[in-house]
Design a protein around this motif. Structure first.
Motif, PDB file in Angstrom:
ATOM      1  N   GLY A  84     -15.103 -30.879  -0.831  1.00  0.00           N
ATOM      2  CA  GLY A  84     -14.125 -31.268   0.179  1.00  0.00           C
ATOM      3  C   GLY A  84     -12.833 -31.664  -0.496  1.00  0.00           C
ATOM      4  N   GLU A  85     -11.765 -31.714   0.277  1.00  0.00           N
ATOM      5  CA  GLU A  85     -10.462 -32.074  -0.270  1.00  0.00           C
ATOM      6  C   GLU A  85      -9.639 -32.780   0.802  1.00  0.00           C
ATOM      7  N   LEU A  86      -8.901 -33.796   0.388  1.00  0.00           N
ATOM      8  CA  LEU A  86      -7.943 -34.470   1.259  1.00  0.00           C
ATOM      9  C   LEU A  86      -6.571 -34.387   0.610  1.00  0.00           C
ATOM     10  N   SER A  87      -5.549 -34.073   1.399  1.00  0.00           N
ATOM     11  CA  SER A  87      -4.165 -34.042   0.930  1.00  0.00           C
ATOM     12  C   SER A  87      -3.377 -35.088   1.709  1.00  0.00           C
ATOM     13  N   LEU A  88      -2.739 -35.988   0.996  1.00  0.00           N
ATOM     14  CA  LEU A  88      -2.019 -37.096   1.614  1.00  0.00           C
ATOM     15  C   LEU A  88      -0.524 -36.949   1.359  1.00  0.00           C
ATOM     16  N   GLU A  89       0.266 -37.251   2.373  1.00  0.00           N
ATOM     17  CA  GLU A  89       1.723 -37.303   2.252  1.00  0.00           C
ATOM     18  C   GLU A  89       2.154 -38.711   2.627  1.00  0.00           C
ATOM     19  N   ILE A  90       2.814 -39.406   1.694  1.00  0.00           N
ATOM     20  CA  ILE A  90       3.132 -40.817   1.873  1.00  0.00           C
ATOM     21  C   ILE A  90       4.634 -40.990   2.059  1.00  0.00           C
ATOM     22  N   ASN A  91       5.009 -41.747   3.079  1.00  0.00           N
ATOM     23  CA  ASN A  91       6.399 -42.085   3.353  1.00  0.00           C
ATOM     24  C   ASN A  91       7.050 -42.642   2.081  1.00  0.00           C
ATOM     25  N   PRO A  92       8.200 -42.127   1.657  1.00  0.00           N
ATOM     26  CA  PRO A  92       8.815 -42.613   0.410  1.00  0.00           C
ATOM     27  C   PRO A  92       9.228 -44.078   0.470  1.00  0.00           C
TER      28      PRO A  92
ATOM     29  N   ALA B 264       1.510 -36.981  -7.081  1.00  0.00           N
ATOM     30  CA  ALA B 264       2.809 -36.354  -7.356  1.00  0.00           C
ATOM     31  C   ALA B 264       3.859 -37.241  -6.699  1.00  0.00           C
ATOM     32  N   ASP B 265       4.517 -38.063  -7.508  1.00  0.00           N
ATOM     33  CA  ASP B 265       5.462 -39.053  -6.982  1.00  0.00           C
ATOM     34  C   ASP B 265       6.727 -38.367  -6.493  1.00  0.00           C
ATOM     35  N   GLY B 266       7.173 -38.736  -5.295  1.00  0.00           N
ATOM     36  CA  GLY B 266       8.394 -38.159  -4.741  1.00  0.00           C
ATOM     37  C   GLY B 266       9.660 -38.718  -5.333  1.00  0.00           C
TER      38      GLY B 266
ATOM     39  N   ARG C 215      11.710 -38.428  -1.746  1.00  0.00           N
ATOM     40  CA  ARG C 215      10.872 -37.491  -1.031  1.00  0.00           C
ATOM     41  C   ARG C 215       9.470 -38.073  -0.905  1.00  0.00           C
ATOM     42  N   PRO C 216       8.686 -37.594   0.052  1.00  0.00           N
ATOM     43  CA  PRO C 216       7.323 -38.116   0.189  1.00  0.00           C
ATOM     44  C   PRO C 216       6.513 -37.911  -1.085  1.00  0.00           C
ATOM     45  N   SER C 217       5.725 -38.920  -1.451  1.00  0.00           N
ATOM     46  CA  SER C 217       4.751 -38.743  -2.525  1.00  0.00           C
ATOM     47  C   SER C 217       3.545 -38.010  -1.958  1.00  0.00           C
ATOM     48  N   ARG C 218       2.854 -37.274  -2.818  1.00  0.00           N
ATOM     49  CA  ARG C 218       1.701 -36.511  -2.375  1.00  0.00           C
ATOM     50  C   ARG C 218       0.509 -36.819  -3.281  1.00  0.00           C
TER      51      ARG C 218
ATOM     52  N   VAL D  93       3.255 -44.694   7.600  1.00  0.00           N
ATOM     53  CA  VAL D  93       2.904 -44.900   6.191  1.00  0.00           C
ATOM     54  C   VAL D  93       2.471 -43.588   5.540  1.00  0.00           C
ATOM     55  N   LEU D  94       1.496 -42.918   6.126  1.00  0.00           N
ATOM     56  CA  LEU D  94       1.040 -41.662   5.532  1.00  0.00           C
ATOM     57  C   LEU D  94       0.374 -40.801   6.591  1.00  0.00           C
ATOM     58  N   LYS D  95       0.268 -39.529   6.271  1.00  0.00           N
ATOM     59  CA  LYS D  95      -0.541 -38.609   7.055  1.00  0.00           C
ATOM     60  C   LYS D  95      -1.480 -37.896   6.105  1.00  0.00           C
ATOM     61  N   ALA D  96      -2.608 -37.425   6.645  1.00  0.00           N
ATOM     62  CA  ALA D  96      -3.637 -36.784   5.816  1.00  0.00           C
ATOM     63  C   ALA D  96      -4.123 -35.508   6.481  1.00  0.00           C
ATOM     64  N   THR D  97      -4.313 -34.489   5.676  1.00  0.00           N
ATOM     65  CA  THR D  97      -4.975 -33.269   6.103  1.00  0.00           C
ATOM     66  C   THR D  97      -6.125 -33.019   5.139  1.00  0.00           C
TER      67      THR D  97
END
Length: 549
Positions: A242-250, A272-274, A278-281, A316-320
């Motif tokens: 499984g895998e989760l990808s997160l995008e975090i509000n800068p 991966a710091d934004g 930019r959003p961090s991932r 704060v963040l979203k996740a897929t």
């Protein structure tokens, strides 16, 4: 907001300006009905170099007496662990046993039931026991597993040494294990004795369990407990990966990424710091996922809140995410969370155990580094004793006990490296209790509810309704009012239609933000306009219950 497929929650509903806080992320619990492929397949790779004949409970290099059952060798302890592992697997599980030194060879291939009846297997011939070729063992093990189409496919590697034949670079060996994990081939490792390189073995288990058996009395029993836990983890797998990808509000800097279950460690290389603009991932490789609460992997982020008050819940963040690989992968419904930022240093922490888990991981990271740099037994004992006291203050009794045992091991004359390996393995064991409790929604009073309660208690007759009517909405732990996500990817908080369009719109009345990537208008144009000021006529004091700093 918590969704059905991806669970997200924070350790508080609102966070004080500039304060650190934690967010917990996990895929939903899976049931047996989610399983696409059946079956269990293991390759058990046992080091058969000459050093495996050393006594299992000795801190010296004395060889065990093969005729004395009370004087087991490292090899015999490993074999006892293999038997315990196989006994706990389903009878029809496929099992390959290979032994390795400078060369690796398959010594048994069949079912777990057949191996139980057979009991033993041959090892390497005498002139092929001089070296330790971990690369060769892994390549042969992954080759065997690639032939199996089971839901759970795992390698369990037993070794008492460091690689000195074939590939010896830790980074390249770790890459070999990561590539296998991408094919749903996962690796668990067990180091044995002072010669084992636990740091390397841990890197060989990016989606597996790292363990160590020290040269103590009772080593065989410790090995049995470890391998029984390995079997329990691997025999009831629902999804092979499984895998989760997160995008975090800068606006929320990421200070750390952690795995809490099934093993406990800081996850390096996932962020991966934004860069603040930019959003961090964050990309999380979940490994195999088991059934129910026990099989649910847990991850956490340590974040810092911005130094500004938000007019409503701030995204704060979203996740897929996805389960499985290739054409059969199943996509997970996205999840997201928003929190208010307030000027209130007394803002309550609703889930303090989440921070305790992170504090324990960071403490062990520090203690392990200092132990590695220590040059004397006295220094090491002092560091471990400091660790005991600090672990108790967290509090984390299991970690404190691990440091206490390490300190005692040094006093008993155990090799310092053996002690350090054992302590690191113990600290990596997950200590989460009820995962469901962490994701339960905890009711928290909103400003409207506080005013109503105060009126009922006749404590605040002057606090007239309407000052903040509906600004925060009625809700619970991860709440937000009607229309919380009405516009844009991360619109949050406020009344219905409160946001203009934008990726990270936050709070305020309709039209305050205008359009743009992160809102513009009231605060001028730019990639990351800050949160809006309250609209004309809105009160300037903080809501009830959130006093000044």
């Amino acid at each position: 907001m918590t969704t059905e497929d991806i669970k997200i929650t924070a350790d508080r509903q609102e966070v004080h300006l500039g304060e650190e806080f934690a967010v917990l992320i996990a895929p939903r619990e899976l049931g047996r009905g989610d399983r696409v492929v059946e079956g269990v397949a293991y390759v058990i790779a046992v080091d058969d170099s000459y050093s495996m004949e050393i006594r299992a409970d000795s801190s010296t290099d004395e060889f065990a007496d093969p005729g004395n059952p009370d004087d087991p060798s490292r090899k015999q302890v490993a074999e006892a662990g293999v038997h315990e592992l196989v006994a706990a697997l389903p009878r029809d599980a496929h099992v390959d046993v290979l032994t390795f030194a400078q060369n690796a060879g398959v010594r048994f291939s069949g079912t777990a039931g057949e191996l139980r009846r057979r009991g033993r297997w041959n090892g390497n011939i005498e002139d092929e026991r001089r070296w330790t070729n971990i690369e060769g063992a892994l390549r042969r093990a992954y080759q065997q597993l690639d032939r199996q189409r089971a839901a759970s496919r795992r390698v369990v590697l037993f070794s008492d040494g460091i690689p000195n034949f074939g590939e010896t670079d830790p980074g390249r060996l770790a890459a070999l294990a990561r590539d296998a994990a991408d094919r749903e081939l996962h690796t668990d490792v067990i180091g044995i004795g002072a010669g084992a390189d636990f740091g390397l073995l841990e890197r060989l288990a990016p989606t597996g369990l790292p363990e160590h058996v020290a040269s103590r009395a009772g080593a065989a029993e410790a090995m049995k407990q470890i391998t029984a836990r390995f079997a329990a983890f691997g025999r009831d797998v629902v999804a092979g990966s499984g895998e989760l990808s997160l995008e975090i509000n800068p606006s929320f800097p990421v200070l750390g990424v952690y795995q809490l279950d099934p093993t406990r460690r800081r996850v390096d290389g996932a962020l991966a710091d934004g860069g603040g603009r930019r959003p961090s991932r964050v990309r999380l490789k979940l490994g195999a996922i088991g059934a129910g609460e026990e099989g649910q992997p847990l991850y956490a982020l340590r974040l810092r809140a911005p130094e500004r008050i938000s007019a409503g819940p701030m995204p704060v963040l979203k996740a897929t995410g996805s389960l499985g690989t290739g054409p059969g992968a199943r996509q997970l419904a996205p999840g997201q969370i928003a929190l208010r930022t307030v000027d209130n240093p007394m803002s309550p922490i609703l889930q303090p155990d989440l921070k305790r888990q992170i504090d324990a991981i960071e403490l062990d990271r520090e203690i392990s580094g200092r132990i590695a740099a220590a040059t004397s037994k006295a220094d090491r004992e002092r560091i471990y004793q400091e660790g005991v006291e600090r672990a108790r203050r967290i509090p984390d009794p299991d970690l404190a006990a691990a440091y206490q045992r390490a300190s005692g091991g040094l006093r008993d004359g155990l090799d310092p490296k053996d002690v350090a390996n054992e302590a690191r393995a113990a600290s990596s064991r997950s200590s989460t209790k009820s995962k469901r409790d962490w994701f339960q929604q905890i009711p928290v009073e909103t400003p409207d509810e506080i005013r109503a309660r105060r009126r009922r208690q006749s404590l605040d007759d002057d606090d007239d309704e309407g000052e903040f009517g509906g600004a925060y909405g009625s809700g619970t732990y991860t709440g937000g009012g009607s229309g919380t996500h009405s516009s844009g990817t991360y619109g949050s908080g406020g009344d219905s239609g409160a946001h203009g369009s934008g990726t990270y719109g936050s709070g305020g009345d309709s039209g305050v933000h205008g359009s743009g990537t992160y809102g513009r208008g009231t605060y001028g144009s730019g990639t990351f306009g800050g949160p809006p000021t309250p609209p004309p006529g809105a009160p300037t004091e903080p809501p009830p219950g959130r006093g000044p700093r």
